[in-house]
Design an enzyme around this catalytic site. Structure first.
Site, PDB file in Angstrom:
ATOM      1  N   HIS A  45      -0.206  79.743  11.671  1.00 56.82           N
ATOM      2  CA  HIS A  45      -0.411  78.474  12.385  1.00 56.82           C
ATOM      3  C   HIS A  45       0.442  78.441  13.645  1.00 56.82           C
ATOM      4  O   HIS A  45       1.649  78.200  13.603  1.00 56.82           O
ATOM      5  CB  HIS A  45      -0.050  77.287  11.499  1.00 56.82           C
ATOM      6  CG  HIS A  45      -0.568  75.977  12.004  1.00 56.82           C
ATOM      7  ND1 HIS A  45      -1.786  75.457  11.615  1.00 56.82           N
ATOM      8  CD2 HIS A  45      -0.054  75.080  12.873  1.00 56.82           C
ATOM      9  CE1 HIS A  45      -1.989  74.302  12.207  1.00 56.82           C
ATOM     10  NE2 HIS A  45      -0.948  74.045  12.989  1.00 56.82           N
ATOM     11  N   HIS A  47      -0.095  77.610  18.221  1.00 57.43           N
ATOM     12  CA  HIS A  47      -0.971  77.106  19.273  1.00 57.43           C
ATOM     13  C   HIS A  47      -0.614  77.764  20.607  1.00 57.43           C
ATOM     14  O   HIS A  47       0.567  77.940  20.915  1.00 57.43           O
ATOM     15  CB  HIS A  47      -0.822  75.593  19.440  1.00 57.43           C
ATOM     16  CG  HIS A  47      -0.940  74.823  18.169  1.00 57.43           C
ATOM     17  ND1 HIS A  47      -2.125  74.701  17.471  1.00 57.43           N
ATOM     18  CD2 HIS A  47      -0.017  74.102  17.465  1.00 57.43           C
ATOM     19  CE1 HIS A  47      -1.932  73.954  16.400  1.00 57.43           C
ATOM     20  NE2 HIS A  47      -0.666  73.586  16.369  1.00 57.43           N
ATOM     21  N   TYR A  63      -0.510  63.668  23.694  1.00 56.12           N
ATOM     22  CA  TYR A  63       0.736  64.300  24.127  1.00 56.12           C
ATOM     23  C   TYR A  63       0.409  65.338  25.185  1.00 56.12           C
ATOM     24  O   TYR A  63      -0.740  65.791  25.317  1.00 56.12           O
ATOM     25  CB  TYR A  63       1.478  64.944  22.950  1.00 56.12           C
ATOM     26  CG  TYR A  63       0.758  66.124  22.326  1.00 56.12           C
ATOM     27  CD1 TYR A  63       0.942  67.417  22.806  1.00 56.12           C
ATOM     28  CD2 TYR A  63      -0.104  65.948  21.243  1.00 56.12           C
ATOM     29  CE1 TYR A  63       0.281  68.499  22.239  1.00 56.12           C
ATOM     30  CE2 TYR A  63      -0.775  67.019  20.668  1.00 56.12           C
ATOM     31  CZ  TYR A  63      -0.574  68.286  21.171  1.00 56.12           C
ATOM     32  OH  TYR A  63      -1.229  69.352  20.611  1.00 56.12           O
ATOM     33  N   HIS A 197       1.151  71.732   6.869  1.00 53.78           N
ATOM     34  CA  HIS A 197       2.368  70.926   6.739  1.00 53.78           C
ATOM     35  C   HIS A 197       2.641  70.500   5.291  1.00 53.78           C
ATOM     36  O   HIS A 197       2.980  69.352   5.014  1.00 53.78           O
ATOM     37  CB  HIS A 197       2.301  69.710   7.655  1.00 53.78           C
ATOM     38  CG  HIS A 197       1.910  70.025   9.070  1.00 53.78           C
ATOM     39  ND1 HIS A 197       2.187  71.241   9.659  1.00 53.78           N
ATOM     40  CD2 HIS A 197       1.232  69.293   9.992  1.00 53.78           C
ATOM     41  CE1 HIS A 197       1.715  71.238  10.897  1.00 53.78           C
ATOM     42  NE2 HIS A 197       1.127  70.087  11.129  1.00 53.78           N
ATOM     43  N   ASP A 265       4.068  76.967  13.208  1.00 53.90           N
ATOM     44  CA  ASP A 265       3.715  75.729  13.914  1.00 53.90           C
ATOM     45  C   ASP A 265       4.214  75.748  15.361  1.00 53.90           C
ATOM     46  O   ASP A 265       4.363  74.714  15.995  1.00 53.90           O
ATOM     47  CB  ASP A 265       4.246  74.494  13.177  1.00 53.90           C
ATOM     48  CG  ASP A 265       3.590  73.194  13.620  1.00 53.90           C
ATOM     49  OD1 ASP A 265       2.449  73.238  14.112  1.00 53.90           O
ATOM     50  OD2 ASP A 265       4.234  72.137  13.487  1.00 53.90           O
TER      51      ASP A 265
END
Length: 310
Positions: A45, A47, A63, A197, A265
């Site tokens: 995970h 980005h 955001y 999560h 993350d």
């Protein structure tokens, strides 16, 4: 003649950012973790964000991240000792998967993707995404649910039927505690589901929460996967090791270790408190899964099965 000052009008980018505040950047320190990872270790995970000048963000985003680019992320992976990665489409791009797809094309052997698509996507488009390395679709249930605790199940099933022939999964951004009947709602769902999560449930709810227990039931039936990601998103503590998340990680692994994966993350968007270092986040596995055999399952074997790594 008296000169008057002219007030500068904000440009479109400035207006968008006023509505979608700039996030803090990830910790730039590259340090080795204490955990020596296994061969084929996978970050499930992360980005890629930007460059904003090339891939403009959606005006509807909530955001604005600083650019978090593939070379920077690859340097992090090298430092951590991680060989493979799964890039997940961030909400800032909505259905525009260009940044994701261009990243995947740089290393098709070691990168997989989770895209965001319109429910009316064609089979040809799905085939193109599959060829690029996409192995799942992401649905933002936090914002799209019909009402608290009620899934837009008809729409989800419609899309799930389309992706099922490709062996894909559907990743939900959702709070498990809001769906106490999740195992019943998703009975006979066409594809596996993935939650990030640690179920995205605040630790104050406890592991006996009915929604969390429903998620565990899906895991035992091998219909759901859970990512050990973002402990700072559910913890009441401000910095690692986020000890109040230990019970959740242990409970998930105990429910079905075959259905658990790990992710960084990165770049940790919308973290309001202390920005964690990724080595410290990886080292949480020393507490959550101290057995090297279990670590290999979570970091390598399970991701290979879910994301179809060779």
């Amino acid at each position: 003649m008296k000169l008057t000052s002219i007030k500068k009008l904000p440009n479109k980018l400035e207006l968008n950012r006023s509505k979608a505040p700039l996030c803090q950047a990830p910790d730039q320190r590259l340090k080795k973790p204490d955990l020596v990872v296994c061969q084929g270790a996978t970050d499930c995970h992360a980005h890629i964000c930007g460059p904003e000048s090339l891939y403009p963000y959606s005006a509807q985003r909530i955001y604005t991240p600083p650019d978090a680019l593939l070379p920077q992320y690859q340097s992090l992976l090298k430092t951590l000792g991680i060989e493979r990665a799964v890039l997940v489409q961030p909400s800032i791009y909505a259905h525009d998967n260009r940044a994701l797809l261009n990243a995947l094309r740089t290393d098709p052997s070691h990168l997989r993707g989770v895209a965001v698509v319109d429910s009316n996507i064609s089979e040809v488009e799905l085939e193109e995404l599959h060829a690029a390395g996409v192995r799942g679709v992401r649905c933002n249930i936090v914002d799209l649910a019909d009402a608290k605790g009620i899934l837009p199940i008809a729409n989800l099933r419609y899309l799930a039927d389309k992706i099922a022939p490709f062996g894909w999964h559907m990743e939900f951004l959702m709070h498990a505690n809001e769906f106490p009947d999740l195992n019943l709602t998703l009975k006979d769902f066409p594809v596996p589901i993935v939650l990030g999560h640690l179920g995205y449930i605040k630790t104050s709810y406890g592991v006996h929460d009915s929604g969390f227990q429903s998620l565990l039931a899906l895991m035992r039936e091998e219909r759901a996967w859970v990512k050990l990601t973002g402990p700072y998103r559910i913890s009441v503590l401000d910095e690692p090791p986020y000890s109040d998340t230990n019970a959740f990680a242990h409970t998930l692994i105990h429910a079905n270790a075959k259905q658990v994966i790990w992710g960084s993350d990165w770049p940790h968007v919308m973290v309001n408190g202390l920005m964690p270092n990724d080595a410290d986040l990886l080292d949480l596995l020393l507490e959550w899964a101290p057995d090297p055999v279990l670590q290999k399952q979570i970091l390598s074997t399970n991701p290979a099965r879910l994301y179809q790594f060779n």
